[in-house]
Enzyme design. Structure first.
Site, mmCIF file in Angstrom:
data_model
loop_
_atom_site.group_PDB
_atom_site.id
_atom_site.type_symbol
_atom_site.label_atom_id
_atom_site.label_comp_id
_atom_site.label_asym_id
_atom_site.label_seq_id
_atom_site.Cartn_x
_atom_site.Cartn_y
_atom_site.Cartn_z
ATOM 1 N N TYR A 29 42.862 4.208 40.499
ATOM 2 C CA TYR A 29 42.747 4.191 39.041
ATOM 3 C C TYR A 29 41.285 4.362 38.622
ATOM 4 C CZ TYR A 29 47.546 2.319 38.990
ATOM 5 O OH TYR A 29 48.894 2.131 39.169
ATOM 6 N N GLY B 144 51.492 -1.038 29.622
ATOM 7 C CA GLY B 144 50.254 -0.279 29.728
ATOM 8 C C GLY B 144 49.606 -0.018 28.387
#
Length: 321
Positions: A54, A287
């Site tokens: 990420y 998210g």
């Protein structure tokens, strides 16, 4: 907040968790990430999901700084990382024993932690024997660097193989899988993994419960200017959402939106409630990139009783199940 056991483990994980994919570094810097994690934590969220890939590791750096800044005690939260895409060099990718060990040590440094609660094999690796990966995860558990290990987007047969190897060699088996799961993506959770739930007590930390935002209804009319699909590195999300394959799904969303209005629940909350109706879901990873979004997501707990069997049947009729 309600809490569920992570599969057959004794770990109590919040029904909703917060993930940093796409958001940290790409959309949120340290101050904004701090606000989001604090909001989640103050509302009972105890699991925060991350991965070495990420934002090229920057997401873990930010999360580590947030934890330090907020001063949380280590026994009050659950942190994950995932290993597979650690860099461009051959030794920085895949699920070799070396990369799994290096990936864990690097994640711990970035997060400024002594151990990870959950550690996932981010994808299956066709170039590495599953036995090698299972041994590496067992080694990390014996060293006290991780508490539980699992898989992400593995097939049922691959997970069964990992269980078989662990059983034969007296190694630690996987405790959880992280699959995509939403109204449009169901087969693994509802068909393929059933024996694993029943026989092995597999836990799940599901991602994309809103199908990349499609199930919020925000793409029914036009493309909002401030969403993640405008980020260059994530153009593939935009391409998928507006592909020919997705056109029938947008029509389904319109019908789902009408149903949500009839029963008095926002579409986004109805979609999240639907995920939690599956008792094999341990936690739903959110998210959100904005506080208003996260607050709305977390309100789902107030609507769960509205999603009864009658509503589930109506949803199934709309999504052609």
């Amino acid at each position: 907040m309600n809490y569920r056991r992570l599969g057959k483990t004794g770990l109590k994980i919040s029904e909703f968790s917060y993930g940093s994919w796409v958001t940290f570094s790409n959309q949120l810097k340290l101050d904004e990430a701090t606000e989001m994690m604090k909001l989640a934590f103050d509302n009972g969220v105890n699991f925060f999901d991350n991965a070495e890939v990420y934002a090229g590791g920057r997401s873990e750096l930010i999360m580590g700084e947030v934890i330090k800044k907020l001063g949380w005690t280590r026994d009050s939260f659950i942190i994950s990382s995932k290993v597979f895409w650690g860099g461009d060099k051959p030794t920085q990718r895949g699920l070799s024993h070396k990369h799994i060990i290096d990936g864990c040590n690097n994640a711990l440094k970035r997060l400024n932690l002594e151990y990870l609660d959950l550690y996932f094999c981010h994808r299956p690796d066709p170039d590495t024997p599953i036995e090698e990966s299972v041994r590496a995860m067992h080694t990390l558990i014996m060293q006290g660097k991780i508490c539980y290990w699992g898989t992400s987007e593995w097939s049922a047969s691959e997970i069964k193989k990992a269980y078989q190897i662990a059983d034969e060699l007296n190694l630690t088996p996987p405790s959880m899988e992280q699959p995509e799961y939403n109204m449009f993506h169901r087969k693994k959770m509802e068909e393929d993994f059933i024996p694993l739930f029943q026989e092995k007590g597999l836990g799940t930390t599901i991602w994309s419960p809103l199908a990349s935002g499609v199930l919020t209804g925000k793409y029914m009319e036009k493309i909002p200017s401030d969403t993640r699909i405008g980020i260059g590195n994530f153009k593939f999300i935009k391409d998928r959402i507006f592909s020919e394959e997705y056109k029938p799904r947008h029509e389904m969303v319109k019908e789902l939106s009408k149903l949500s209005e009839e029963i008095g629940i926002p579409l986004v909350n109805m979609a999240l409630c639907w995920c939690l109706k599956n008792t094999n879901v341990s936690t739903v990873i959110l998210g959100a990139s904005k506080q208003e979004q996260l607050k709305q997501n977390l309100k789902t707990i107030n609507y769960q009783k509205l999603i009864d069997e009658s509503v589930m049947q109506q949803i199934n009729l709309i999504i052609n199940v």
